[in-house]
Design an enzyme around this catalytic site. Structure first.
Site, short mmCIF file in Angstrom:
data_model
loop_
_atom_site.label_atom_id
_atom_site.label_comp_id
_atom_site.label_asym_id
_atom_site.label_seq_id
_atom_site.Cartn_x
_atom_site.Cartn_y
_atom_site.Cartn_z
N HIS A 1 -9.11 -5.20 3.41
CA HIS A 1 -8.20 -4.50 4.32
C HIS A 1 -8.90 -3.51 5.22
O HIS A 1 -8.58 -3.40 6.40
CB HIS A 1 -7.13 -3.74 3.52
CG HIS A 1 -5.97 -4.57 3.09
ND1 HIS A 1 -5.13 -5.18 3.97
CD2 HIS A 1 -5.53 -4.88 1.86
CE1 HIS A 1 -4.20 -5.84 3.30
NE2 HIS A 1 -4.43 -5.68 2.02
N HIS B 1 33.74 32.38 -8.66
CA HIS B 1 33.80 30.99 -9.12
C HIS B 1 34.95 30.82 -10.12
O HIS B 1 35.72 29.84 -10.05
CB HIS B 1 32.48 30.59 -9.80
CG HIS B 1 31.37 30.27 -8.85
ND1 HIS B 1 30.88 31.17 -7.95
CD2 HIS B 1 30.65 29.13 -8.67
CE1 HIS B 1 29.90 30.62 -7.25
NE2 HIS B 1 29.75 29.37 -7.67
N GLU C 1 -2.10 2.11 -6.87
CA GLU C 1 -1.10 1.41 -6.06
C GLU C 1 -0.85 0.02 -6.66
O GLU C 1 0.29 -0.36 -6.94
CB GLU C 1 -1.60 1.28 -4.62
CG GLU C 1 -0.66 0.49 -3.73
CD GLU C 1 -1.29 0.13 -2.41
OE1 GLU C 1 -0.55 -0.22 -1.48
OE2 GLU C 1 -2.53 0.16 -2.29
N HIS C 2 -1.92 -0.74 -6.84
CA HIS C 2 -1.86 -2.05 -7.50
C HIS C 2 -2.71 -1.98 -8.76
O HIS C 2 -3.88 -1.61 -8.70
CB HIS C 2 -2.45 -3.15 -6.61
CG HIS C 2 -1.94 -3.18 -5.21
ND1 HIS C 2 -2.66 -2.66 -4.14
CD2 HIS C 2 -0.80 -3.68 -4.69
CE1 HIS C 2 -1.98 -2.83 -3.03
NE2 HIS C 2 -0.84 -3.46 -3.33
N GLN D 1 -8.62 -6.76 -1.78
CA GLN D 1 -8.11 -5.49 -1.25
C GLN D 1 -9.15 -4.76 -0.43
O GLN D 1 -8.83 -4.08 0.55
CB GLN D 1 -7.60 -4.62 -2.39
CG GLN D 1 -6.42 -5.23 -3.14
CD GLN D 1 -5.28 -5.65 -2.22
OE1 GLN D 1 -4.66 -4.83 -1.56
NE2 GLN D 1 -5.01 -6.96 -2.16
N ASP E 1 1.40 -9.36 -2.38
CA ASP E 1 1.31 -9.06 -0.96
C ASP E 1 2.22 -9.98 -0.14
O ASP E 1 2.67 -9.59 0.94
CB ASP E 1 -0.13 -9.23 -0.48
CG ASP E 1 -1.02 -8.06 -0.86
OD1 ASP E 1 -0.47 -6.99 -1.21
OD2 ASP E 1 -2.25 -8.20 -0.82
#
Length: 456
Positions: free
Chosen positions: A288, A447, A354-355, A285, A388
């Site tokens: 990236h 109402h 996230e992961h 990761q 992924d």
């Protein structure tokens, strides 16, 4: 998998990885204290980016395709009259696609479709009494805008992750945007185009960054250069901090999936974990982006030391070594030392990764106790890389702690639950007194009148 496309200076590839330590042992921290203690990115934040992104959104709303052309020149270095990708470019990209890459994309599509098809919720109808029926029907939105980032890598997998659940939901109008690439004549990367063609997407735009989100949210009128880009109902897809900020700013004008910013991984591991696997996944990761976050949470000092050694060894050998080292040495990355598994689980829920990988004894049992994560990867043979590309799950996931309240991209992102109320006269009469009582309690007598008028 979420991505930042910003380039920043990288340290020398020969520098050691400065994988910092956050020691929580011996401390009894509240949830707020844990959230403050775990590694997070420093420097530019969404708030810092808001002014720049707001200027971009305003420019697109006022200037249309002319503004988009200027932004393409400024950010991507390309000249552009109209960003719509010609049909022949999509067809030729698919025709020229490497067969092995096509096979891999087809397998990924197949698995993603099977999972997405299983996600669609069922319509329900509940009879609350004679003639009293309430139903809930799931209906797809009419049009969506899907964003696929460019930046430091090419992401045909993100085409799949955006498009497949939209198709499974039954969306009829799908537009896709990806940044123009100077080396490919101002079009998105050919592999991006090929993946779109493989999925039958014909409306593809060479637009990147926050301006793509603005164009989707507000639409762009037609000009002599080409047709209009019609506004969408939902915008999805990962990107850098500017894309995430743009999605935050247009939320309410359109629906969004989540604020999917720069990628992050957390690994909860104990002494049984294999250091080389832990290090490999942290590096995967970090590859990236220099701002990517890689965090190890463990109660084993020995494991932490062994992982550090593996990070130095493996980072030196990987292709994007400088980028990886910068990410691993940043304030957003590091090892979090905890007293035991209980504190480790609490730290994971505070971080809301996230992961999140679980590499412990009884990994399935530990995974079942996690409450905050975009996606959980269980055991030695479920790395984030699997998710992924080919797990069948979706890699467009919430980041920066937003997994505490947001979900990853899925079929329901593109659906709306519409409730249908169908009562007969007798069924309404049965509850009319309750309605009158409650409307009086709320000082809204009209109402109640709207009910009693039906029986006078």
């Amino acid at each position: 998998m979420t991505i930042s496309s910003e380039n920043s200076a990288s340290p020398a590839a020969t520098a050691a990885v400065d994988f910092r330590t956050v020691d929580l042992r011996g401390q009894s921290l509240t949830l707020a204290g844990l959230r403050a203690a775990v590694p997070r990115a420093q420097g530019q934040t969404v708030a810092d980016a808001e002014a720049k992104v707001q200027d971009i959104i305003s420019a697109v709303r006022q200037g249309g395709f002319a503004a988009l052309g200027e932004l393409a020149r400024r950010f991507d270095g390309v000249a552009q009259d109209h960003p719509l990708v010609p049909a022949e470019a999509l067809a030729s990209a698919l025709e020229e696609l490497d067969p092995s890459v096509r096979g891999a994309l087809e397998e990924s599509i197949s698995r993603a479709r099977r999972f997405a098809d299983g996600q669609r919720p069922r319509n329900i109808e509940v009879q609350l009494g004679d003639g009293a029926v309430v139903a809930q029907n799931w209906v797809p939105v009419a049009r969506v805008g899907l964003y696929v980032p460019g930046g430091l890598a090419v992401y045909p997998s993100s085409v799949i992750m955006n498009v497949v659940p939209a198709l499974a939901a039954g969306v009829q109008s799908i537009a896709l945007a990806s940044p123009p690439q100077k080396e490919f004549g101002g079009l998105p990367h050919p592999t991006i185009l090929a993946a779109a063609a493989l999925l039958g997407i014909t409306e593809v735009y060479a637009i990147g960054g926050a301006h793509a989100i603005a164009a989707f949210a507000y639409g762009v009128p037609a000009t002599e250069a080409g047709p209009a880009l019609e506004a969408v109902d939902v915008v999805t897809g990962p990107g850098n901090i500017f894309v995430a900020t743009a999605k935050r700013l247009v939320k309410g004008v359109v629906g969004i999936d989540s604020e999917a910013g720069t990628t992050e991984i957390a690994i909860l591991a104990d002494s049984t974990a294999q250091p080389r696997l832990v290090a490999a996944d942290l590096i995967s990761q970090a590859e990236h982006d220099p701002k990517a976050a890689s965090v190890l949470i463990t109660d084993s000092e020995d494991l932490a030391a062994a992982v550090r050694a593996e990070l130095d060894r493996q980072a030196a050998a990987t292709r994007h070594s400088a980028r990886v080292r910068e990410a691993l040495s940043g304030p957003q990355s590091g090892v979090v030392l905890v007293d035991n598994l209980e504190q480790g689980i609490a730290a994971c829920d505070a971080y809301a990764a996230e992961h999140l990988e679980i590499m412990t004894q009884d990994a399935p049992g530990v995974a079942a106790r996690i409450r905050n994560a975009g996606a959980i990867f269980v055991g030695d043979y479920s790395p984030v890389s699997l998710g992924d590309y080919c797990a069948g799950s979706n890699h467009v996931l919430p980041t920066s702690g937003t997994a505490a309240f947001s979900s990853g991209l899925n079929v329901t992102t593109f659906l709306r639950a519409i409730q249908v109320v169908n009562y007969t006269r007798d069924a309404l009469a049965e509850v009319s007194g309750h309605i009158v009582s409650l409307s009086g309690a709320e000082d809204l007598p009209a109402h109640g009148d709207a009910v009693t008028v039906r029986f006078t």
